[in-house]
Write a protein that holds these residues in place. Structure first.
Motif, short mmCIF file in Angstrom:
data_model
loop_
_atom_site.label_atom_id
_atom_site.label_comp_id
_atom_site.label_asym_id
_atom_site.label_seq_id
_atom_site.Cartn_x
_atom_site.Cartn_y
_atom_site.Cartn_z
N GLY A 64 28.43 52.64 51.91
CA GLY A 64 28.93 51.27 51.98
C GLY A 64 29.87 51.06 50.83
N ARG A 65 30.00 49.84 50.38
CA ARG A 65 30.89 49.55 49.25
C ARG A 65 30.10 48.81 48.18
N SER A 66 30.53 49.01 46.93
CA SER A 66 29.86 48.30 45.86
C SER A 66 30.87 47.95 44.79
N THR A 67 30.46 47.06 43.92
CA THR A 67 31.30 46.77 42.76
C THR A 67 30.42 46.40 41.59
N LEU A 68 30.95 46.61 40.40
CA LEU A 68 30.31 46.12 39.18
C LEU A 68 30.97 44.78 38.87
N ALA A 69 30.15 43.77 38.67
CA ALA A 69 30.69 42.44 38.42
C ALA A 69 30.10 41.86 37.14
N ALA B 11 21.04 34.03 35.98
CA ALA B 11 20.52 35.40 36.20
C ALA B 11 19.57 35.40 37.40
N GLU B 12 18.76 34.37 37.52
CA GLU B 12 17.82 34.29 38.63
C GLU B 12 18.56 34.11 39.96
N LEU B 13 19.58 33.27 39.91
CA LEU B 13 20.39 33.06 41.11
C LEU B 13 21.01 34.38 41.58
N VAL B 14 21.57 35.14 40.63
CA VAL B 14 22.24 36.40 40.98
C VAL B 14 21.22 37.42 41.50
N ALA C 8 32.30 38.66 49.87
CA ALA C 8 31.63 37.42 50.27
C ALA C 8 30.52 37.04 49.29
N VAL C 9 29.82 38.06 48.78
CA VAL C 9 28.75 37.78 47.81
C VAL C 9 29.37 37.25 46.51
N LEU C 10 30.45 37.89 46.05
CA LEU C 10 31.08 37.42 44.80
C LEU C 10 31.61 35.99 44.98
N ASP C 11 32.21 35.72 46.14
CA ASP C 11 32.71 34.36 46.40
C ASP C 11 31.57 33.35 46.39
N ASP C 12 30.47 33.74 46.99
CA ASP C 12 29.33 32.83 47.06
C ASP C 12 28.78 32.54 45.66
N ILE C 13 28.71 33.60 44.84
CA ILE C 13 28.23 33.42 43.46
C ILE C 13 29.19 32.51 42.69
N ALA C 14 30.49 32.73 42.88
CA ALA C 14 31.48 31.88 42.19
C ALA C 14 31.32 30.42 42.62
N GLY D 39 30.11 28.08 39.75
CA GLY D 39 31.33 27.55 39.14
C GLY D 39 31.94 28.51 38.14
N LEU D 40 31.49 29.77 38.13
CA LEU D 40 32.02 30.77 37.20
C LEU D 40 32.71 31.86 38.01
N GLU D 41 33.83 32.35 37.48
CA GLU D 41 34.62 33.36 38.20
C GLU D 41 34.17 34.76 37.79
N PRO D 42 33.62 35.56 38.71
CA PRO D 42 33.18 36.90 38.30
C PRO D 42 34.36 37.86 38.09
N LEU D 43 34.21 38.73 37.09
CA LEU D 43 35.09 39.90 37.00
C LEU D 43 34.65 40.85 38.10
N ASP D 44 35.59 41.41 38.82
CA ASP D 44 35.28 42.34 39.91
C ASP D 44 35.85 43.70 39.50
N LEU D 45 34.96 44.66 39.20
CA LEU D 45 35.39 45.95 38.63
C LEU D 45 34.90 47.12 39.47
N PRO D 46 35.48 47.28 40.66
CA PRO D 46 35.03 48.37 41.53
C PRO D 46 35.34 49.74 40.94
N LEU D 47 34.55 50.69 41.32
CA LEU D 47 34.76 52.06 40.87
C LEU D 47 36.09 52.59 41.42
N LEU D 48 36.89 53.16 40.55
CA LEU D 48 38.13 53.80 41.01
C LEU D 48 38.02 55.32 41.04
N GLU D 49 37.27 55.86 40.08
CA GLU D 49 37.16 57.32 39.98
C GLU D 49 35.88 57.67 39.22
N PRO D 50 34.99 58.45 39.83
CA PRO D 50 33.79 58.88 39.09
C PRO D 50 34.09 60.17 38.33
#
Lengths: 155, 170
Positions: free
Chosen positions: A69-74, A87-90, A122-128, A132-143
């Motif tokens: 699937g897909r993942s990201t570090l936020a 933290a509990e919400l996330v 969609a999850v990041l948008d929902d959390i935002a 009311g906080l904008e997440p950094l979205d840092l997907p993996l580019l290269e392992p």
């Protein structure tokens, strides 16, 4: 915790020696038992206990990122007084599998994993929207590493 | 690596790990409607293909006395990041090493390494060692020690967990 006093030799060997290359045989725990010169039942019982105690997360597969699937570090920069609540919400999202407080202005770090990029977004948008906080979205580019497990240094 | 529906069902069923019973692959096979031999063969193939990076006991560092971990990040010129990342990844105390995007102006770092140690001082020593070995001296850097872990478990790509896993305190 001092590993040295909590886990005996058999526990340590179970934790150390089978992090990869777990036997793909009909009776894998019997294979472990043979190597450890103990019984199959003892191996199973100990792994159950280590799992219950939290030392073992699971006996299973570590799947390559993005194979399934897909993942990201936020990350979120959360005001201190809202950190527990957010933290509990996330953590409440089943798509979030890791969620840590870290020492930085961006102080809440979490991994979002889902079927595809849209579902992750969609999850990041929902959390935002909910925080009311904008997440950094840092997907993996290269392992760069091969996951060979973790060599434990016993005291 | 081509995953078919049966592979996906199998990996989905394994998200919580093998059941701790004498014939775990038979138990998984029954749950996903495959034969035991098929489950074993598929897992071997998925490991060969690199879909499964490793198969075995997954430990929790924190519970085993590795109380300190720092996500250490650097800003490395794009043309140098791959070579640098590979050098970092060779160090046995670096458990994860990835290139990720910068998000300017908030986030200028593009190289990420996870470094575990028994305490803060030993992690800091390892960070310095990593910096030296990988030729990272002089590059902007941040060391993000973890404070509290709210949640840690294997990834779930498909749907709700079969069993909830408690959030970790401490």
């Amino acid at each position: 915790m001092d590993c040295g006093s909590t886990y005996d030799t058999l526990d340590r060997r179970l934790l150390d020696e089978f992090q990869r290359g777990f036997p793909l045989t009909e009776r894998p725990f019997a294979d472990l038992a043979e190597r450890l010169q103990t019984g199959e039942g003892e191996v199973i019982e100990r792994l159950r206990r280590l799992k219950e105690e939290g030392a073992v997360s699971r006996v299973g597969a570590v799947v390559a990122p993005h194979a399934l699937g897909r993942s990201t570090l936020a990350a979120l920069a959360v005001p201190a007084e809202r950190l527990d609540e957010i933290a509990e919400l996330v953590s409440g999202y089943h798509e979030v599998n890791h969620n840590y407080e870290r020492e930085h202005r961006f102080n809440l770090w979490f991994v979002v994993t889902a079927e595809d990029e849209d579902a992750v977004a969609a999850v990041l948008d929902d959390i935002a929207r909910r925080t009311g906080l904008e997440p950094l979205d840092l997907p993996l580019l290269e392992p760069f590493h091969l996951d060979l497990g973790f060599a434990l240094q016993w005291r | 690596m081509a995953l078919n529906d049966k592979d996906r069902r199998l990996l989905h069923a394994l998200q919580d790990g093998l059941p701790l019973v004498p014939r775990p692959y038979a138990a998984v096979a029954e749950a996903v409607g495959l034969s035991e031999a098929d489950v074993v063969a598929r897992l071997a193939r998925l490991a060969d293909e690199g879909v499964v990076k490793r198969f075995g006991v997954v430990v929790r560092h924190r519970e085993l006395g590795y109380r300190a971990n720092a996500m250490t990040v650097w800003d490395v010129p794009d043309e140098a990041v791959a070579a640098t990342g590979r050098r970092l990844a060779e160090l046995d105390f670096v458990t994860l090493c990835y290139r990720r995007p910068r998000r300017l102006p908030d986030w200028p770092y593009n190289l990420f390494a996870m470094i575990h140690g028994r305490d803060r001082a030993s992690v800091l020593r390892l960070v310095e060692q990593a910096t030296e070995v990988a030729g990272l001296a002089g590059h902007p850097r941040a060391i993000l020690f973890s404070r509290r872990g709210f949640k840690q478990r294997g990834a779930r790509y498909l749907g709700q967990p079969a069993r909830p896993e408690p959030a970790l305190a401490g």
